[in-house]
Structures are given as C-alpha cells and as structure tokens.
Design a protein around this motif. Structure first.
Motif, short mmCIF file in Angstrom:
data_model
loop_
_atom_site.label_atom_id
_atom_site.label_comp_id
_atom_site.label_asym_id
_atom_site.label_seq_id
_atom_site.Cartn_x
_atom_site.Cartn_y
_atom_site.Cartn_z
N TRP A 3 40.45 -23.27 -21.10
CA TRP A 3 40.97 -24.07 -20.20
C TRP A 3 40.86 -23.55 -18.76
N ALA A 6 37.44 -23.95 -17.63
CA ALA A 6 36.68 -25.63 -17.50
C ALA A 6 37.55 -25.85 -16.31
N ILE A 376 37.22 -27.76 -27.03
CA ILE A 376 38.35 -28.40 -26.37
C ILE A 376 38.29 -29.67 -25.99
N HIS A 379 34.73 -31.79 -23.94
CA HIS A 379 33.76 -30.95 -23.68
C HIS A 379 32.32 -31.78 -23.32
#
Length: 402
Positions: A3, A6, A376, A379
């Motif tokens: 995360w 990301a 996750i 995506h």
C-alpha cells in the motif's frame, strides 16, 4: 508495504495529472471552462501539429514493425552468420539518444551542408539540388523510426527466442508447410510481443521532443510536443499547454484498450515442462544476403550517424570530411579541459541516470507484482497509472509539478 508503494505511485503520477486537468479545464482566473479545448480543435495552429503528430507516430510504428519483425526472425530463428553482432549493433542504436541521432543526421543530410549531399554533388555538380532533406516530414519519420525500431526488435526477438521448437515440429509432422506453421504457430505466439512493440513505438514517436525540436522547427512546422513547449515561452499559455496534453493521454488509453481488444481473451502461455530450443531455419544460399539486409538496415541508425559524429569530433568543421592532414583533437581537449560546465554536466548526468534507474526499477517491480498478482484492491487503476505518464510530455509534467 504494498500500500505504501501504491501511495507513492499515486503521489508521483496522479498529483501532476490532476494539476494538468485543473489547468486544462479552467481559464487564467481558475474559472471552469471548455474554451481551451474549443481553441485546441478549431485553431489551425493546434490542429496542424495534432495531425502531424498522428501521421508521424502512425507511420513510424508501421515502419518499425516492417523492419524489426524480419530482423528479429533472422537473428533469432535462422542460421544467418553474425547474429550476435547484429544484436549488439541493434543495442547500440537502442541506447543512442534520439536527439543525438537527429543531430547526426542533420550533419549527414542537411540540404546545403550535409555530408551525403556534398558527396552527391561531387558527381551531380555543385548546382544540383539536394538529394536528401532531413528538414522535412519524411526526414523526421525516418530519424524517429531509426531509433524506435529497437523497441519492437527486442520484444519480438525475445518472444522468438523463448518459443518452444516442439510446437513447430508438431506442425511439420502433421503436414504443415513452412507458411502454415508460421501462420498457425509462430505468428500467433509472437503477436503479443509485436503488438506491444508497435504500441511502444507509436507512443515513443508521439511524445518524442528532441528529434522534432531539432528537425521540425527549422523546417517550419510543429508536432504536439514542440507546440506544447512553445506555449511555455513568454507569455506562457499554461491552460492551452495542459489542454494540448489531454488528447495524448486519451489516445494512450484508447490504444491500451485496443491492444486488449485485438489480443482478446486468448492465452499465449506455453504450459508444460521443459521444452527444447527453437529450431534454426537453414537459409542456405540466402545466409549472406540476409546478413547484408541486416547491415543495410543498421547503416541508418548506427554506422552513418556514428561516422558523422566522429567526423565532427575530429574535424575543424563539423560538415567537412576529416582527413589525416586536417584531423585535430582541439574539440576533445576544449570540451574536457577548457569548458567549465562539462564536469558538472557529467556529474549531474551520472547521478540523475543512476538515481532514476534505481528508483524507477524498484517502483516498476513492486507495481508489476501488485497488478499481476492482484494482491490489493484497485490494482487495475495502478496498472493504468503506471502507463499514463508515457502519453504526457515531460514539459507538461514538469510544469504541473512546479
């Protein structure tokens, strides 16, 4: 941790894109408006660069596929001599900056001073028209194709290298001739790599700035990247520059979706255990002709440009053919010992290249893992964000960040 990566990607990409959207859909006072796009699609000063960019990118992508596909097959699947040398030479053109190639071809094919045109006039007469004119649409397409086709070559050659030979053997055992085997086995397995290469070549040609800046501006016309750059000159027109970048981003999305639609839901993975190496096709009497074809192709991105650059480096005049009596080291000595900015430029280049490669590789590795393993939520959005910057000219991204 995933995360976190990301979030970093979203910060690095979504934030500049958001500011581009803000500038594109507002006026100078930040009031919402669509006037920027009305101007973009109604003013010939913007329509002409848009059409020019589309022609250059499409033509370059087609030329890259036409040149790179047979070159990849000859290197990967035949007994042509010098295959590893050809790979190395393609790599040399791959790592050559496109703007450097444009400068080299400027030295070679400028209408008045180009070395090739000077050589031509030795036989045709001093008053003869130039044989080559690099300051033209054809010249720009040629130069961009020279330094874009390695993208297609690398992808297609790698696909052909890893293709199991047993599949083509099975086709031959079942009665398929060479063309049937190529049509039903080889080409379908290589199709994803070819389509991906064509897409990369198109996007590279569409968003390239260096070559058009060197060749298109002296020719008197713009591409979208040079037009966007001109909008940042005084007085800056940031709203129009941001609006001009939006069609490139939209076109990238459409191309990615088109790639998925073209390949469909078909699978291209080879399922099974260990498989044999691809079978070499015996060219027999055509071996040396194939090598000649490859060397002829590489004449344009490697041999002639590097000859022009070396000639300019050791000649008192960049557009004069150097001879043993006129050769000089003055240019080399001046750049590395007298020019004060050289050391700083080299230092900045090394730091920038190493840091960008390291950070970019780490981000790409993690995001590729996240998107392919679907570990996750969201995506697919991350996968799109990772490819979106390809369509946005660097000048617009830098301005949005600033």
């Amino acid at each position: 941790m995933l995360w976190l990566f990301a979030a970093v990607l979203i910060l690095l990409i979504l934030l500049p894109l958001s500011w581009l959207a803000v500038f594109a859909f507002t006026d100078k006072n930040r009031h919402p408006t669509l006037q920027n796009f009305v101007t973009l699609f109604s003013n010939p000063d913007f329509l002409d660069p848009l059409l020019t960019t589309a022609i250059i990118a499409t033509t370059s992508a087609v030329i890259c596929c036409i040149v790179a596909a047979p070159l990849s097959w000859l290197v990967s699947r035949t007994d042509m001599p010098g295959r590893q040398t050809i790979r190395a030479l393609v790599t040399a053109s791959f790592v050559t900056p496109p703007f450097l190639g444009a400068v080299a071809w400027e030295l070679l094919a400028a209408p008045n001073s180009g070395l090739l045109n000077q050589f031509y006039r030795l036989f045709a007469g001093e008053d003869a028209d130039a044989l080559f004119n690099i300051y033209s649409m054809t010249g720009i397409i040629f130069v961009i194709s020279c330094y874009t086709f390695p993208f297609v070559f690398v992808l297609v050659a790698n696909a052909l290298d890893t293709m199991p030979g047993e599949l083509e053997d099975a086709s031959a055992i079942l009665g398929g001739n060479a063309w049937t085997t190529a049509r039903r086995v080889t080409i379908p397995l290589a199709m994803p790599a070819l389509v991906a290469g064509a897409l990369i070549a198109f996007l590279q040609a569409m968003t390239l700035f260096g070559s058009p800046a060197i060749l298109a501006l002296p020719a008197g016309f713009h591409t979208m990247t040079t037009k966007i750059w001109s909008l940042f000159q005084y007085p800056p027109k940031l709203e129009l520059a941001a609006a001009a970048a939006v069609p490139l981003l939209v076109l990238t999305i459409l191309l990615l979706q088109g790639q998925k639609a073209l390949l469909g839901r078909r699978g291209y993975s080879v399922i099974g255990g260990k498989y044999g190496a691809p079978r070499r096709v015996e060219l027999k009497a055509w071996r040396w002709a194939a090598l000649g074809f490859c060397l002829l192709v590489l004449l344009n991105p490697v041999f002639l440009p590097y000859f022009a650059l070396l000639n300019a480096a050791f000649s008192p005049n960049a557009t004069t053919l150097v001879t043993p009596s006129t050769a000089t080291l003055h240019n080399i000595v001046f750049v590395f010992t007298e020019l004060s900015s050289t050391q700083l430029a080299l230092k900045n280049t090394v730091i920038l290249g190493a840091a960008t490669a390291t950070i970019g590789t780490i981000l790409a590795l993690v995001i590729a893992y996240v998107t392919t393993r679907k570990v996750i939520a969201g995506h697919r959005v991350l996968g799109f964000l990772a490819t979106a910057p390809v369509a946005v000219p660097a000048s617009c991204s830098a301005s949005a960040c600033s």
